[in-house]
Design an enzyme around this catalytic site. Structure first.
Site, PDB file in Angstrom:
ATOM      1  N   ALA A  12      40.898   5.881 -50.993  1.00  4.80           N
ATOM      2  CA  ALA A  12      41.214   5.466 -49.942  1.00  4.80           C
ATOM      3  C   ALA A  12      41.387   6.659 -48.494  1.00  4.80           C
ATOM      4  O   ALA A  12      42.718   6.728 -48.238  1.00  4.80           O
ATOM      5  CB  ALA A  12      42.357   4.932 -50.185  1.00  4.80           C
ATOM      6  N   ARG A  18      37.581   1.361 -36.972  1.00  3.00           N
ATOM      7  CA  ARG A  18      37.704   0.277 -36.673  1.00  3.00           C
ATOM      8  C   ARG A  18      39.033  -0.820 -36.022  1.00  3.00           C
ATOM      9  O   ARG A  18      38.583  -2.071 -36.202  1.00  3.00           O
ATOM     10  CB  ARG A  18      35.982  -0.467 -37.178  1.00  3.00           C
ATOM     11  N   GLY A  83      30.838  12.268 -48.606  1.00  4.44           N
ATOM     12  CA  GLY A  83      30.402   9.909 -49.120  1.00  4.44           C
ATOM     13  C   GLY A  83      30.694   9.753 -50.324  1.00  4.44           C
ATOM     14  O   GLY A  83      32.172  10.596 -51.099  1.00  4.44           O
ATOM     15  N   THR A  84      30.814   8.779 -51.522  1.00  3.23           N
ATOM     16  CA  THR A  84      31.662   8.411 -52.093  1.00  3.23           C
ATOM     17  C   THR A  84      31.632   9.512 -53.426  1.00  3.23           C
ATOM     18  O   THR A  84      33.006   9.366 -53.815  1.00  3.23           O
ATOM     19  CB  THR A  84      31.287   7.306 -52.107  1.00  3.23           C
ATOM     20  N   GLY A 144      24.491  -1.908 -50.354  1.00  2.00           N
ATOM     21  CA  GLY A 144      23.646  -1.165 -51.128  1.00  2.00           C
ATOM     22  C   GLY A 144      23.229  -2.345 -51.882  1.00  2.00           C
ATOM     23  O   GLY A 144      23.402  -3.445 -52.517  1.00  2.00           O
ATOM     24  N   ASN A 173      25.812  -4.211 -54.069  1.00  2.00           N
ATOM     25  CA  ASN A 173      26.651  -3.573 -54.642  1.00  2.00           C
ATOM     26  C   ASN A 173      28.291  -3.814 -54.196  1.00  2.00           C
ATOM     27  O   ASN A 173      28.067  -4.083 -52.716  1.00  2.00           O
ATOM     28  CB  ASN A 173      26.683  -1.950 -54.166  1.00  2.00           C
ATOM     29  N   ARG A 319      67.074 -14.910 -43.065  1.00  2.00           N
ATOM     30  CA  ARG A 319      66.642 -12.864 -43.378  1.00  2.00           C
ATOM     31  C   ARG A 319      66.959 -12.093 -44.652  1.00  2.00           C
ATOM     32  O   ARG A 319      67.238 -13.072 -45.340  1.00  2.00           O
ATOM     33  CB  ARG A 319      67.396 -11.928 -42.041  1.00  2.00           C
ATOM     34  N   TYR A 352      75.109 -18.491 -36.755  1.00  2.00           N
ATOM     35  CA  TYR A 352      74.546 -16.784 -37.253  1.00  2.00           C
ATOM     36  C   TYR A 352      75.608 -16.716 -38.542  1.00  2.00           C
ATOM     37  O   TYR A 352      76.947 -16.965 -38.645  1.00  2.00           O
ATOM     38  CB  TYR A 352      74.077 -16.409 -36.307  1.00  2.00           C
ATOM     39  N   ARG A 426      92.839 -25.192 -29.579  1.00  2.00           N
ATOM     40  CA  ARG A 426      92.085 -25.814 -28.496  1.00  2.00           C
ATOM     41  C   ARG A 426      92.416 -27.060 -28.023  1.00  2.00           C
ATOM     42  O   ARG A 426      91.700 -27.782 -28.393  1.00  2.00           O
ATOM     43  CB  ARG A 426      90.328 -25.319 -27.982  1.00  2.00           C
TER      44      ARG A 426
HETATM   45  C1  UD1 Z   1      29.317   1.297 -50.250  1.00  2.00           C
HETATM   46  C2  UD1 Z   1      28.906   1.429 -51.569  1.00  2.00           C
HETATM   47  C3  UD1 Z   1      27.465   0.093 -50.833  1.00  2.00           C
HETATM   48  C4  UD1 Z   1      28.714  -0.972 -51.650  1.00  2.00           C
HETATM   49  C5  UD1 Z   1      29.383  -0.751 -50.363  1.00  2.00           C
HETATM   50  C6  UD1 Z   1      30.369  -2.303 -50.477  1.00  2.00           C
HETATM   51  C7  UD1 Z   1      28.436   4.194 -51.232  1.00  2.00           C
HETATM   52  C8  UD1 Z   1      27.071   4.903 -51.212  1.00  2.00           C
HETATM   53  N1  UD1 Z   1      27.786   2.339 -50.836  1.00  2.00           N
HETATM   54  O1  UD1 Z   1      29.255   1.435 -48.808  1.00  2.00           O
HETATM   55  O2  UD1 Z   1      26.639   0.695 -51.686  1.00  2.00           O
HETATM   56  O3  UD1 Z   1      27.052  -2.345 -50.946  1.00  2.00           O
HETATM   57  O4  UD1 Z   1      30.338   0.108 -50.549  1.00  2.00           O
HETATM   58  O5  UD1 Z   1      31.234  -2.202 -49.852  1.00  2.00           O
HETATM   59  O6  UD1 Z   1      29.417   3.652 -52.680  1.00  2.00           O
HETATM   60  N2  UD1 Z   1      35.694   7.222 -49.198  1.00  2.00           N
HETATM   61  C9  UD1 Z   1      35.793   7.958 -49.091  1.00  2.00           C
HETATM   62  N3  UD1 Z   1      35.422   9.206 -48.746  1.00  2.00           N
HETATM   63  C10 UD1 Z   1      34.436   8.993 -48.478  1.00  2.00           C
HETATM   64  C11 UD1 Z   1      33.738   8.051 -47.917  1.00  2.00           C
HETATM   65  C12 UD1 Z   1      34.200   7.206 -48.673  1.00  2.00           C
HETATM   66  O7  UD1 Z   1      37.312   7.951 -49.729  1.00  2.00           O
HETATM   67  O8  UD1 Z   1      33.587  10.501 -48.024  1.00  2.00           O
HETATM   68  C13 UD1 Z   1      35.551   5.790 -49.055  1.00  2.00           C
HETATM   69  C14 UD1 Z   1      35.986   4.133 -48.043  1.00  2.00           C
HETATM   70  O9  UD1 Z   1      37.264   4.738 -47.830  1.00  2.00           O
HETATM   71  C15 UD1 Z   1      35.946   3.085 -48.639  1.00  2.00           C
HETATM   72  C16 UD1 Z   1      34.967   3.648 -49.631  1.00  2.00           C
HETATM   73  O10 UD1 Z   1      35.437   4.762 -49.907  1.00  2.00           O
HETATM   74  O11 UD1 Z   1      37.153   3.200 -49.472  1.00  2.00           O
HETATM   75  C17 UD1 Z   1      33.289   3.100 -49.299  1.00  2.00           C
HETATM   76  O12 UD1 Z   1      32.717   3.828 -48.344  1.00  2.00           O
HETATM   77  P1  UD1 Z   1      32.125   3.447 -47.346  1.00  2.00           P
HETATM   78  O13 UD1 Z   1      31.669   4.082 -46.270  1.00  2.00           O
HETATM   79  O14 UD1 Z   1      32.887   1.752 -46.889  1.00  2.00           O
HETATM   80  O15 UD1 Z   1      30.936   2.701 -47.817  1.00  2.00           O
HETATM   81  P2  UD1 Z   1      29.977   1.693 -48.037  1.00  2.00           P
HETATM   82  O16 UD1 Z   1      28.853   2.298 -46.958  1.00  2.00           O
HETATM   83  O17 UD1 Z   1      30.241   0.891 -47.094  1.00  2.00           O
END
Ligand code: UD1
Ligand code: CA
Length: 455
Positions: A12, A18, A83-84, A144, A173, A319, A352, A426
């Site tokens: 997260a 965006r 990266g992930t 992916g 993926n 509410r 109210y 009244r």
């Molecule tokens: C990723 C997958 C892709 C898959 C797609 C599905 C990888 C390399 N690619 O691509 O194969 O089809 O999701 O939706 O895993 N995040 C971090 N830190 C980072 C990078 C990412 O916390 O350094 C988190 C992002 O907040 C997000 C998630 O990991 O919640 C996925 O990252 P994102 O950059 O959206 O990956 P995609 O390019 O969509």
């Protein structure tokens, strides 16, 4: 067999640019709950089912939200988004502690279900070392691609790195991956960043596993379940999917929704039996509707309880902190807040009622208002059982209206009214006298009735 242990790592740390919002992406709500809460709710829980949440720097708000649902969550800060796989490795201390199943899920896929995560863990107890959640994409651009041979998953190729031939694959993926705990550290540590984006791709774990002679496999789900949310338009799509699910579940449980597509629920909305919800009703978080209640059109309720056989609306606004007793009624253009309205009481039109308690069977006339705020502080109004509050009365809090008392219309009540008192402001003297006589007769009849009841 003892239950397998697990560690779920939720990614997260995305910036969510965006979304064009100052709110962190994973905190945007779907059906009244943050996306992160939905994902955490799907993660395995219970003894020895651990959780780590990877967040971006300076994201205390995300950490707090994670701990709200899972106080046991480890919070890992990813300083740079490389990266992930890099993100998963910020939880390496947790991973190093060991578990049977390591699950990696994304914080921005709020539609993922607990059942699917369970299914994904299944093959890990047999021969697979890596299991990936796949789906058939209508338009695979950006995802992916899953490259398979028979029942084996050979590699995941990111869109940017894929050849024309690989791009023709529609099996994609979904982002969720399960890795056998015993090999997880070894696989993750070997991931490099020699690719189009120079990122450490988690998806490379598949090819590395194959090189090590380990088996990787795919479990398929629907595109809906792995929808990733990057924009407000996608957030609205996820909301639509979630609402459909909630409405179906409500109807499955016996709730009558006359026009389901016009009723909006929250993930935590609770219904009793034989509830009827008319068209165009909105329930925010924390609403409970008990057996036999009817909610008429255009009602909006948040953190409120609608008691057994109670009736609300059309056009009621409940509410937070509203509690309606059995058979109580709230009619059109009535707004309530922190109000307990006991069994059989009626507030039928244009009122109210805030910071108040209305006793059983009291009748609040049209336009009666509890004046709970003097511009500085809030005060309470207490209305006794069986009291009658005439139309357009202003009850200036703090104030108590005694049980069984009668307030004539248009009164501005600034002092407590004793039980069984008649208060008319009244009206001409002759009318007042007539009223007093009727009130005495009414009380006598009521007394006689209670006596014969207790015999
Ligand atoms: C990723 C997958 C892709 C898959 C797609 C599905 C990888 C390399 N690619 O691509 O194969 O089809 O999701 O939706 O895993 N995040 C971090 N830190 C980072 C990078 C990412 O916390 O350094 C988190 C992002 O907040 C997000 C998630 O990991 O919640 C996925 O990252 P994102 O950059 O959206 O990956 P995609 O390019 O969509
Ligand atoms: Ca994504």
């Amino acid at each position: 067999m003892t239950e397998r242990t697990s560690l779920t790592v939720v990614l997260a740390a995305g910036e969510g640019t965006r979304m064009r919002s100052s709110l962190a992406k994973v905190l945007h709500p779907v059906a009244g709950e943050s996306m992160l809460t939905h994902v955490l709710a799907a993660a395995p829980k219970g003894a020895r089912q651990k959780l780590a949440v990877v967040i971006g720097p300076d994201r205390d708000d995300v950490a707090r939200e994670a701990r709200r649902l899972r106080p046991d969550a480890a919070i890992c800060v990813q300083q740079e988004r490389l990266g992930t796989a890099h993100a998963v490795l910020t939880a390496k201390d947790e991973i190093a502690r060991g578990c049977d199943d390591l699950l990696v899920v994304f914080g921005d896929t709020p539609l993922i279900s607990a059942r699917t995560l369970e299914k994904l863990r299944g093959p890990l107890s047999q021969e697979s070392a890596v299991v990936v959640l796949g789906f058939r994409a209508d338009d695979p651009t950006g995802y992916g691609r899953l490259l398979t041979e028979g029942d084996r998953l050979i590699a995941i190729r990111e869109h940017a790195d894929a050849s024309e031939k690989e791009r023709a694959t529609t099996l994609c993926n979904g982002g969720v991956m399960a890795i056998a705990g015993r090999v997880a550290m070894e696989l993750l540590a070997r991931i490099g960043n020699a690719n189009a984006k120079a990122e450490y791709y988690l998806t490379d774990a598949v090819e590395i596993a194959n090189k090590c002679g380990l088996k990787a496999s795919v479990i398929e789900t629907t595109e809906d379940e792995v929808r990733g949310i990057n924009t407000k338009a996608q957030l609205a799509e996820a909301e639509a999917v979630m609402q459909r699910r909630l409405r179906e579940a409500a109807m499955e449980a016996g709730v009558t929704l006359i026009a389901p597509e016009t009723v909006f629920l929250s993930a935590d909305t609770k219904f009793g039996k034989d509830v009827v919800i008319e068209p165009f009703v909105v329930f925010g978080p924390g609403v409970e509707v008990d057996d036999g209640a009817v909610v008429h059109s255009f009602t909006h309720a948040v953190q409120s309880r609608i008691g057994k056989k109670a009736e609300v609306g059309p056009y009621a606004r409940m509410r937070p902190g509203t509690v309606l007793g059995e058979g109580a009624k709230l009619g059109n253009f009535v707004e309530t807040k922190k109000a307990t309205i006991d069994a059989g009481a009626k507030v039928n039109h244009l009122s109210y009622i805030g910071d108040a308690h209305v006793g059983a069977k009291a009748n609040i006339g049209a336009g009666a208002i509890t004046c709970n705020y003097d511009g500085f502080d809030k005060y309470r109004t207490e209305i006794g059982q069986g009291a009658f509050v005439g139309t357009n009365s202003s009850l200036v809090a703090p104030v108590k209206i005694g049980a069984g008392s009668y307030i004539g219309s248009g009164a501005v009540v600034t002092k407590d009214v004793p039980d069984d008192a008649l208060r008319i402001e009244r009206a001409e003297q002759t009318t007042k006298d007539g009223w007093a006589k009727r009130f005495r007769e009414m009380k006598m009849r009521a007394k006689a009735a209670t006596k014969s009841e207790s015999k």
